[in-house]
Design a protein around this motif. Structure first.
Motif, PDB file in Angstrom:
ATOM      1  N   GLN A  17      18.110  66.765  23.647  1.00  0.00           N
ATOM      2  CA  GLN A  17      17.741  66.711  22.225  1.00  0.00           C
ATOM      3  C   GLN A  17      16.456  65.921  22.002  1.00  0.00           C
ATOM      4  OE1 GLN A  17      20.980  65.717  19.504  1.00  0.00           O
ATOM      5  NE2 GLN A  17      22.418  66.351  21.066  1.00  0.00           N
TER       6      GLN A  17
ATOM      7  N   GLN B 195      28.439  75.224   6.562  1.00  0.00           N
ATOM      8  CA  GLN B 195      28.116  74.452   7.769  1.00  0.00           C
ATOM      9  C   GLN B 195      28.061  75.359   8.990  1.00  0.00           C
ATOM     10  OE1 GLN B 195      30.945  71.320   8.426  1.00  0.00           O
ATOM     11  NE2 GLN B 195      30.092  69.973   6.862  1.00  0.00           N
TER      12      GLN B 195
ATOM     13  N   TRP C 188      24.865  76.292  11.201  1.00  0.00           N
ATOM     14  CA  TRP C 188      24.959  75.981  12.625  1.00  0.00           C
ATOM     15  C   TRP C 188      24.585  77.214  13.450  1.00  0.00           C
ATOM     16  CZ3 TRP C 188      27.152  77.557  17.062  1.00  0.00           C
ATOM     17  CH2 TRP C 188      27.313  76.618  18.089  1.00  0.00           C
TER      18      TRP C 188
ATOM     19  N   VAL D  50      18.382  61.405  13.115  1.00  0.00           N
ATOM     20  CA  VAL D  50      19.177  62.567  13.538  1.00  0.00           C
ATOM     21  C   VAL D  50      20.155  62.158  14.637  1.00  0.00           C
ATOM     22  CG1 VAL D  50      19.062  64.835  14.636  1.00  0.00           C
ATOM     23  CG2 VAL D  50      17.424  64.238  12.865  1.00  0.00           C
ATOM     24  N   LEU D  51      19.652  61.389  15.621  1.00  0.00           N
ATOM     25  CA  LEU D  51      20.533  60.965  16.720  1.00  0.00           C
ATOM     26  C   LEU D  51      21.644  60.061  16.193  1.00  0.00           C
ATOM     27  CD1 LEU D  51      18.041  60.224  19.642  1.00  0.00           C
ATOM     28  CD2 LEU D  51      19.612  62.140  19.442  1.00  0.00           C
TER      29      LEU D  51
ATOM     30  N   ASN E 194      34.209  67.513  13.405  1.00  0.00           N
ATOM     31  CA  ASN E 194      34.495  68.925  13.621  1.00  0.00           C
ATOM     32  C   ASN E 194      33.489  69.501  14.616  1.00  0.00           C
ATOM     33  OD1 ASN E 194      32.195  69.637  12.210  1.00  0.00           O
ATOM     34  ND2 ASN E 194      33.279  70.108  10.317  1.00  0.00           N
ATOM     35  N   ALA E 195      33.743  70.704  15.055  1.00  0.00           N
ATOM     36  CA  ALA E 195      32.994  71.259  16.184  1.00  0.00           C
ATOM     37  C   ALA E 195      31.512  71.415  15.880  1.00  0.00           C
ATOM     38  CB  ALA E 195      33.609  72.600  16.579  1.00  0.00           C
ATOM     39  N   VAL E 196      31.154  71.627  14.606  1.00  0.00           N
ATOM     40  CA  VAL E 196      29.743  71.902  14.316  1.00  0.00           C
ATOM     41  C   VAL E 196      28.966  70.642  13.942  1.00  0.00           C
ATOM     42  CG1 VAL E 196      30.158  74.289  13.696  1.00  0.00           C
ATOM     43  CG2 VAL E 196      30.255  72.550  11.931  1.00  0.00           C
TER      44      VAL E 196
ATOM     45  N   LEU F 240      20.554  68.222  10.535  1.00  0.00           N
ATOM     46  CA  LEU F 240      20.764  67.398   9.344  1.00  0.00           C
ATOM     47  C   LEU F 240      21.349  68.222   8.213  1.00  0.00           C
ATOM     48  CD1 LEU F 240      17.722  65.030   8.835  1.00  0.00           C
ATOM     49  CD2 LEU F 240      20.054  64.492   9.472  1.00  0.00           C
TER      50      LEU F 240
ATOM     51  N   VAL G  25      29.070  55.776  25.494  1.00  0.00           N
ATOM     52  CA  VAL G  25      30.257  56.467  24.991  1.00  0.00           C
ATOM     53  C   VAL G  25      31.389  56.190  25.961  1.00  0.00           C
ATOM     54  CG1 VAL G  25      31.261  58.677  24.362  1.00  0.00           C
ATOM     55  CG2 VAL G  25      28.853  58.252  23.932  1.00  0.00           C
TER      56      VAL G  25
ATOM     57  N   THR H 289      23.048  60.047  13.225  1.00  0.00           N
ATOM     58  CA  THR H 289      24.022  60.634  12.305  1.00  0.00           C
ATOM     59  C   THR H 289      24.653  61.921  12.803  1.00  0.00           C
ATOM     60  OG1 THR H 289      22.246  61.763  11.140  1.00  0.00           O
ATOM     61  CG2 THR H 289      22.965  59.661  10.245  1.00  0.00           C
ATOM     62  N   THR H 290      24.015  62.615  13.736  1.00  0.00           N
ATOM     63  CA  THR H 290      24.577  63.919  14.105  1.00  0.00           C
ATOM     64  C   THR H 290      24.913  64.047  15.588  1.00  0.00           C
ATOM     65  OG1 THR H 290      22.491  64.987  14.613  1.00  0.00           O
ATOM     66  CG2 THR H 290      23.163  65.001  12.323  1.00  0.00           C
ATOM     67  N   SER H 291      24.664  63.014  16.390  1.00  0.00           N
ATOM     68  CA  SER H 291      24.890  63.201  17.821  1.00  0.00           C
ATOM     69  C   SER H 291      26.173  62.528  18.274  1.00  0.00           C
ATOM     70  CB  SER H 291      23.711  62.655  18.624  1.00  0.00           C
ATOM     71  OG  SER H 291      23.828  61.265  18.723  1.00  0.00           O
ATOM     72  N   VAL H 292      26.368  62.539  19.570  1.00  0.00           N
ATOM     73  CA  VAL H 292      27.604  61.981  20.134  1.00  0.00           C
ATOM     74  C   VAL H 292      27.560  60.460  20.227  1.00  0.00           C
ATOM     75  CG1 VAL H 292      28.070  64.001  21.521  1.00  0.00           C
ATOM     76  CG2 VAL H 292      26.690  62.159  22.475  1.00  0.00           C
ATOM     77  N   LEU H 293      26.377  59.879  19.965  1.00  0.00           N
ATOM     78  CA  LEU H 293      26.265  58.440  20.182  1.00  0.00           C
ATOM     79  C   LEU H 293      27.281  57.694  19.321  1.00  0.00           C
ATOM     80  CD1 LEU H 293      22.405  58.051  20.347  1.00  0.00           C
ATOM     81  CD2 LEU H 293      24.040  58.140  22.206  1.00  0.00           C
ATOM     82  N   PRO H 294      27.970  56.703  19.904  1.00  0.00           N
ATOM     83  CA  PRO H 294      28.991  55.992  19.134  1.00  0.00           C
ATOM     84  C   PRO H 294      28.360  55.095  18.076  1.00  0.00           C
ATOM     85  CG  PRO H 294      28.745  55.009  21.295  1.00  0.00           C
ATOM     86  CD  PRO H 294      27.852  56.205  21.272  1.00  0.00           C
TER      87      PRO H 294
ATOM     88  N   VAL I 190      23.185  70.806   8.392  1.00  0.00           N
ATOM     89  CA  VAL I 190      24.603  71.079   8.661  1.00  0.00           C
ATOM     90  C   VAL I 190      25.455  69.919   8.151  1.00  0.00           C
ATOM     91  CG1 VAL I 190      26.318  71.305  10.491  1.00  0.00           C
ATOM     92  CG2 VAL I 190      24.188  72.580  10.627  1.00  0.00           C
ATOM     93  N   ARG I 191      24.940  68.699   8.342  1.00  0.00           N
ATOM     94  CA  ARG I 191      25.709  67.532   7.949  1.00  0.00           C
ATOM     95  C   ARG I 191      25.681  67.317   6.435  1.00  0.00           C
ATOM     96  NH1 ARG I 191      25.508  62.444   7.188  1.00  0.00           N
ATOM     97  NH2 ARG I 191      23.255  62.416   7.055  1.00  0.00           N
TER      98      ARG I 191
ATOM     99  N   ALA J 168      35.956  76.248  19.897  1.00  0.00           N
ATOM    100  CA  ALA J 168      35.942  75.867  18.487  1.00  0.00           C
ATOM    101  C   ALA J 168      34.598  76.163  17.828  1.00  0.00           C
ATOM    102  CB  ALA J 168      36.255  74.379  18.355  1.00  0.00           C
ATOM    103  N   LEU J 169      33.572  76.483  18.627  1.00  0.00           N
ATOM    104  CA  LEU J 169      32.236  76.690  18.066  1.00  0.00           C
ATOM    105  C   LEU J 169      32.132  78.073  17.441  1.00  0.00           C
ATOM    106  CD1 LEU J 169      30.141  75.110  20.944  1.00  0.00           C
ATOM    107  CD2 LEU J 169      30.763  74.094  18.764  1.00  0.00           C
TER     108      LEU J 169
ATOM    109  N   GLY K 182      29.881  68.080  11.712  1.00  0.00           N
ATOM    110  CA  GLY K 182      30.291  67.355  10.516  1.00  0.00           C
ATOM    111  C   GLY K 182      31.477  66.473  10.842  1.00  0.00           C
TER     112      GLY K 182
ATOM    113  N   ALA L 162      26.698  57.965   9.602  1.00  0.00           N
ATOM    114  CA  ALA L 162      26.970  59.346   9.235  1.00  0.00           C
ATOM    115  C   ALA L 162      27.591  59.436   7.849  1.00  0.00           C
ATOM    116  CB  ALA L 162      27.895  59.991  10.264  1.00  0.00           C
TER     117      ALA L 162
ATOM    118  N   LEU M 273      27.794  65.428  27.076  1.00  0.00           N
ATOM    119  CA  LEU M 273      27.387  64.030  26.912  1.00  0.00           C
ATOM    120  C   LEU M 273      26.239  63.696  27.865  1.00  0.00           C
ATOM    121  CD1 LEU M 273      28.431  61.633  25.298  1.00  0.00           C
ATOM    122  CD2 LEU M 273      29.881  61.059  27.224  1.00  0.00           C
TER     123      LEU M 273
END
Lengths: 258, 524
Positions: free
Chosen positions: A60, A203, A207, B446-447, B235-237, A192, A40, B449-454, A194-195, A226-227, B239, B489, A54
């Motif tokens: 996880q 959402q 969450w 999961v990693l 967004n924060a959660v 998942l 990142v 689609t939902t994590s910080v990984l670019p 949530v997405r 923001a959470l 999505g 994602a 990060l």
């Protein structure tokens, strides 16, 4: 209770693979955190990502092995019939469960502490190379910084709570494969879900009740406002899940023949 | 020496050690064990239940000012796909064969950027990379009608595009007053040829394409279109929101030369696909001006297949949840035998060990596939109807693609169950096998689609791990010339559908082979 704990400790110590799982937890956690800190990138000031979070991404992945430790420690006894011997030796079932929960959680916390410290150190060393520099608004990660310390300490507690959740579910379900399925489903399917839903209110609700999403809120240092929940309240959601799982486990242990 | 025939049991017949018998025995065990059928029923219920639940909870509403109106159904292109067909078209009739030539001498544009000061429009002078202008021949001015166009783009050079999905690159380079580009479009029968030139003398063919449905009387002319400025914000959660902001392009053209029957009159002007405000005025109109042989054309919008929206595979999202159930089923089919010692009886009855495991895999594969297929085949059409009732239009795909999604999702579940079974036989421990299978299939997804990984890392995860198999459910292809959020994602996978599925099958076969090896070498 002391003797029961000691007995449980001896069992856990001599189960093949337990130490391997703890070592694996540390390695996976630090490795994924280091990977995230490397790939990142932050190109300009105000680029956004929460650097502490990060560096702690690996939690996880590491949580899966902590859950596995809890499930094997409990279900192994049901598979071999050892549980009947254990209950004959410690007839107070609540005491047995408490002792088991304690000896699984202790090593999980210890491994968690090493994993989190390793991740923070890796983040401190690697993040500047990815552009997370003071010029871009990211001072080096330091445990002297209040929010970072809270994120690190909270992540260690997170590992402990995952262990408790795993013990509770394993005692309630008994079958190792099914127990592992239930624990992993709880840990990985909420993010998942949530997405997958489109509505932002839903959402945020999902969450807020999710053990992983809410629990990992404790890692937030920059975007915490923001959470849907505050960091400690988020960890409280996971604690509630763990308590509910243990209560269910205790109920099944009392009511059902072993 | 006398040769003695080896002993043969008088009870056994040749058929008894046949593979079919073995499969039948494994099926009996699977059917009567408590975990197997219950797990498959649970998996099917998760697919159907979550699919219908999310469909029932999804509503689309579109507003026109303060008034809520039913959302418009997007037009369909010649290939049946949903398309966006929004551009400015200055056109003349063309009967039969003919050609049109023009020189594009300048291009500029405007983009609305995120507001720096809340409430104040922040418009910059710039073009989006696929802003384009050029020549087009189109069957009619109806949205979705067949067309072919040769054009210059802001950053992708000269292109020849037709019928929304097709795109051929010409020479790269930008248009500036000192480096103009000449374009020519020629119709011969149902073939349309696009050419480009730097000086109007030496011409290079970009492509010749066939438009089978092009009527004898078509429309030919100048066009301009500018896809929106797409930005993705998380967004924060966890999505993400994709926003597309207004952008327009203005091109200056001259040296126009139109040949063919019916041409030569004044241009008819159409702002194709423009939406209207409540007071009847167009929203972000394009425009056209002619003065002394110089034409200035301004366009907003895109001419492209729609790739963002609800897809048919969205209705099968419950499969992610069913995945955990079928993994447990697969693992239990092996580890339950180890726990109860039944495996020793099984191997006594059928000493060729590898075949036992393969028979088990066949049973788990077939049972999981059948159960999942029943669930997906019911869920997709039902959820589609419920969604249509709620005003949500799924991006249309061909029946064959729909079949691939229905069978593919069931296939992913079935092959994942076999992978789990193989992990069960390899590790012999239920919990470890479930975690290994979940870590192999679900965690990378999961990693990713939902994590910080670019995105590059997410793409890589979905290329080399068994999670690549989810690619089989992608119904809308990724077009390089279409601007959008083409990330895992957003439901876009780095591998083509069947290639991704093959990766998952490869992993299942590999782990199964390792398990057979261990079974052959070690005591059970």
């Amino acid at each position: 209770m002391r003797r029961a704990t000691l007995a449980e400790w001896t069992k856990l110590r001599t189960v093949p693979g337990a130490s391997g799982l703890l070592a694996g937890t540390v390695v996976l956690t630090v490795a994924l955190g280091a990977l995230a800190a490397t790939v990142v990138r932050c190109e300009a000031a105000g680029c956004g990502p929460d650097a502490t979070r990060l560096a702690l991404t690996g939690v996880q992945l590491g949580q899966a092995l902590v859950a596995l430790l809890a499930v094997t420690a409990v279900c192994g006894e049901y598979g071999s019939g050892m549980i009947r011997t254990s209950l004959a030796a410690v007839p107070r079932r609540g005491a047995l469960l408490a002792a088991k929960a304690a000896v699984v959680t202790g090593p999980a916390l210890a491994a968690g502490a090493v994993a989190v410290l390793g991740s923070v150190l890796a983040g401190r060393l690697l993040l500047p190379g990815s552009g997370f520099t003071p010029e871009h608004g990211y001072p080096p990660l330091s445990l002297l910084d209040g929010p970072t310390l809270r994120a690190a300490a909270g992540s260690v507690l997170y590992f402990g709570l995952i262990a408790l959740l795993g013990v509770g579910i394993a005692v309630a379900v008994r079958d190792p494969a099914a127990a592992a399925g239930v624990v992993l489903g709880l840990l990985y399917l909420f993010p998942l879900a949530v997405r997958l839903v489109a509505d932002e209110d839903v959402q945020r609700l999902l969450w807020a009740v999710s053990p992983t999403n809410a629990g990992l809120a404790v890692q937030a240092t920059t975007d915490a406002a923001a959470l849907p929940l505050t960091p400690w309240a988020g960890l409280g959601v996971l604690a509630a899940w763990a308590a509910a799982a243990l209560a269910l486990g205790a109920l099944v242990l009392h009511r059902r023949d072993a | 020496m006398t040769a003695t025939a080896p002993y043969r049991s008088p009870l056994g017949t040749a058929g008894r050690d046949g593979f079919a018998r073995l499969v039948h025995a494994e099926w009996t065990k699977f059917r009567t064990a408590p975990g197997g059928p219950a797990g498959l029923v649970l998996a099917a219920l998760l697919v159907v239940g979550l699919g219908l639940l999310s469909a029932a909870g999804s509503h689309a509403s579109c507003s026109k000012g303060p008034v809520e109106v039913p959302c418009p159904v997007p037009p369909r292109g010649p290939g049946g796909e949903a398309v966006e067909d929004h551009f400015f078209f200055a056109h003349q009739p063309l009967r039969g064969d003919g050609s049109i030539t023009v020189r594009v001498s300048a291009m500029s544009g405007r983009i609305r950027l995120p507001d720096a000061v809340p409430g104040v429009r922040n418009v910059a002078t710039a073009m989006t990379p696929w802003a384009r202008a050029g020549l087009m021949i189109k069957a009619s001015t109806r949205q979705g009608a067949s067309y072919a166009a040769v054009m210059v783009t802001a950053e992708h050079g000269v292109r020849m595009q037709h019928d929304f999905t097709e795109d051929v690159a010409g020479l790269p380079g930008k248009v500036t007053p000192s480096t103009p580009r000449w374009l020519r479009l020629t119709r011969t029968g149902d073939t349309v040829t696009g050419e480009e030139s730097a000086d109007g003398v030496r011409w290079t063919k970009v492509a010749a394409v066939r438009l089978p449905g092009l009527p004898a009387q078509a429309r030919v002319g100048l066009f301009a279109a500018s896809p929106g400025d797409v930005r993705v914000t998380g967004n924060a959660v966890g999505g993400s929101t994709v926003t597309s902001r207004f952008s327009e392009v203005t091109a200056v053209m001259d040296r126009l030369d139109v040949r063919g029957a019916g041409t030569g009159g004044a241009f008819a002007l159409d702002d194709i696909g423009v939406s209207y405000e409540l007071d009847g005025s167009p929203h972000h109109p394009g425009g056209f001006r002619e003065s002394g042989g110089t034409y200035t054309i301004t366009g907003v919008g895109d001419i492209a297949p729609l790739t963002v929206g609800s897809t048919v595979e969205n209705t099968l999202a419950g499969a992610m949840f069913a995945l955990v159930a079928v993994i447990v089923v697969g693992v239990l089919s092996v580890t339950a035998e180890y726990r109860r010692g039944l495996v020793r009886t099984t191997l006594l009855a059928s000493p060729r060990r590898g075949r036992v495991l393969v028979a088990k895999a066949v049973v788990v594969l077939a049972a999981t596939f059948a159960g999942s297929l029943a669930a997906t085949a019911v869920t997709l059409p039902l959820a589609k109807r419920v969604l249509a009732g709620n005003g949500v239009h799924l991006l249309p795909v061909s029946a064959l693609t729909e079949l691939r999604v229905v069978a593919g999702v069931a296939g992913v579940l079935a092959v994942s169950a076999v992978l789990a079974l193989a992990f069960g036989a390899l590790l012999r421990r239920g919990a470890a096998a479930v975690i290994a299978a979940v870590a192999a299939v679900l965690v990378p997804y999961v990693l990713a689609t939902t994590s910080v990984l670019p995105e590059p890392v997410a793409d890589w995860l979905l290329r080399v791990t068994p999670a690549a198999g989810f690619a089989v459910q992608q119904s809308i292809p990724e077009y390089p010339q279409v601007v959008g959020h083409h990330a895992p994602a957003g439901g876009f996978y780095p591998l083509p559908p069947w290639a991704g599925f093959a990766v998952l099958c490869g992993y299942a076969a590999l782990v199964l082979a390792l398990a057979v090896r261990r079974l052959n070498r070690e005591d059970a």
